[in-house]
Enzyme design. Sequence first.
Site, PDB file in Angstrom:
ATOM      1  N   ASP A 176      58.292  87.772  -6.194  1.00 36.31           N
ATOM      2  CA  ASP A 176      59.103  86.789  -6.908  1.00 36.31           C
ATOM      3  C   ASP A 176      60.592  87.090  -7.096  1.00 36.31           C
ATOM      4  O   ASP A 176      61.446  86.354  -6.655  1.00 36.31           O
ATOM      5  CB  ASP A 176      58.487  86.525  -8.288  1.00 36.31           C
ATOM      6  CG  ASP A 176      57.060  86.038  -8.180  1.00 36.31           C
ATOM      7  OD1 ASP A 176      56.486  86.102  -7.078  1.00 36.31           O
ATOM      8  OD2 ASP A 176      56.503  85.596  -9.198  1.00 36.31           O
ATOM      9  N   GLU A 418      48.657  95.335 -13.564  1.00 38.65           N
ATOM     10  CA  GLU A 418      49.351  94.584 -12.513  1.00 38.65           C
ATOM     11  C   GLU A 418      50.358  95.463 -11.762  1.00 38.65           C
ATOM     12  O   GLU A 418      50.473  95.391 -10.550  1.00 38.65           O
ATOM     13  CB  GLU A 418      50.068  93.399 -13.174  1.00 38.65           C
ATOM     14  CG  GLU A 418      50.584  92.347 -12.222  1.00 38.65           C
ATOM     15  CD  GLU A 418      51.249  91.178 -12.972  1.00 38.65           C
ATOM     16  OE1 GLU A 418      51.390  91.244 -14.212  1.00 38.65           O
ATOM     17  OE2 GLU A 418      51.630  90.206 -12.306  1.00 38.65           O
TER      18      GLU A 418
HETATM   19  C1  GLC Z   1      53.024  86.709  -9.581  1.00 39.87           C
HETATM   20  C2  GLC Z   1      53.245  87.592  -8.362  1.00 39.87           C
HETATM   21  C3  GLC Z   1      52.609  86.954  -7.137  1.00 39.87           C
HETATM   22  C4  GLC Z   1      51.134  86.731  -7.432  1.00 39.87           C
HETATM   23  C5  GLC Z   1      50.923  85.919  -8.712  1.00 39.87           C
HETATM   24  C6  GLC Z   1      49.465  85.865  -9.154  1.00 39.87           C
HETATM   25  O1  GLC Z   1      53.671  85.495  -9.442  1.00 39.87           O
HETATM   26  O2  GLC Z   1      54.606  87.814  -8.147  1.00 39.87           O
HETATM   27  O3  GLC Z   1      52.774  87.771  -6.015  1.00 39.87           O
HETATM   28  O4  GLC Z   1      50.516  86.109  -6.363  1.00 39.87           O
HETATM   29  O5  GLC Z   1      51.645  86.491  -9.761  1.00 39.87           O
HETATM   30  O6  GLC Z   1      48.962  87.161  -9.329  1.00 39.87           O
END
Ligand code: GLC
Length: 450
Positions: A176, A418
């Site tokens: 992101d 995470e």
């Molecule tokens: C965040 C991460 C993305 C992921 C999502 C769901 O947006 O940056 O890579 O797919 O979360 O876990």
Amino acid sequence: MDDKQPVDETVIDIRTVCQKVLEDNWRTTHTIPAENLYPHQWLWDSCFIAIGLRHVDVAKAQQEIRSLLRGQWSNGMLPHMIFADEGPASKDRRIWQAWRNPHAPDDINTSGMTQPPMLAEAVIKIGEKLSEPEKRKWYQDMYPSLLSHHEWLYRERDPHNEGLVSLIHPWESGLDNSPPWINQLHMHSRSWWITVVEKLKLDRLILLVRRDTHHVPPGQRLNSIDALLYYTVLQRLRRKNWDTEAILERSHFMIEDLAFNSILLRANKYLQDIAQIAGKTLPEEMIENVNKSELAIEKLWDGYHKQYFSRSFITHKLIKEPSIGALLPLYAGVISKERAEELVDMLHDKKLFDTPYPIASVPLESSYYKELGYWQGPSWINTNWLIADGLERYGFKDEAATIANQSIAMVQKNGSYEYFSAKNGDPAGAKNFSWTAALIIDFIETSSSN
Ligand code: GLC
């Protein structure tokens, strides 16, 4: 990265912990990334999840992938999210309004953009767990969706036939707020009123409506100005009904993302393997695209900095802001051994990526580096997995083993978070995060079976 830790018996307990995370996050047909923070199904998350889940229950891993394909658009686009159809989060689909595009499915609510093409890898990895006839059948079942996804990427996202596909929103990169995206976002997508919001410090109000900062400390997420910019880009894409041609007409903001294109290169290789085992012949045009892409990655190489960068689709200039993407050509597998060695040097450089807990998502010397700053510093297990996989294939076995063992160590110490501090392994972001759990299971299984 020299304090290697051997895998020991206690990994068996972590395996149980990780399995429990996946069980708890299972929702009827698929696995959500994490309770509360991520209530929908995400594209590359489900692919990573299936890679781990195959060691626990291969039929469930197949189901995870089939569930993803429910959302595929009639033009081949695989959306990055399929929305939960119950509960308060089901309202999120209204922000996207993907139904404005005629290719969106009628009965499933999805987002209007994609995410890194990890599907081929997941399909292959599941295939490894099946008998030969089952594998052939599985590949035959998956091949049409996979092919149309890759065809869509080239048709719509590589309009000038360059062999590099472009992304229209940072969320498509999966990384992101990584530096190249934030850099371009501020350069090209910043309206005057955002500066006013910033000056008047109104961004603090945005925290009230954000879901993520209710579950995770704001310092570990995107800052609110950047979140607002993301939303304005989303609004613009929505106004264009998620139609690539219309978006391209007046876009100032499209990136040939290094990480995404590296993953696509690997996926192309797997697409060819799947076609062969399924007894299919890839269309001529697809073969041409695959070959073109293998050469095109060199357009992203910068001889002075001795590394690859993402590039602006509009100006064709490299965006010289390094991130974890710099190491992903190792996963692509098409670069020369000499280039791979240059990247391994970066991994061993104390100013860049050599940290006790690999691998920082941004080099330590970058002005963007923040120890727990989402994709601007911490170590993530999915990028660790991708880079370890590439290192292994280039013969850098020790480096690959260190990444696997230190990833296991972080989760063993703190749980399936995470992301983690690359300096001391401290956990951050969502807890009981699915792809962390799944890929740790895969690291354990594949290192003990070697
Ligand atoms: C965040 C991460 C993305 C992921 C999502 C769901 O947006 O940056 O890579 O797919 O979360 O876990």
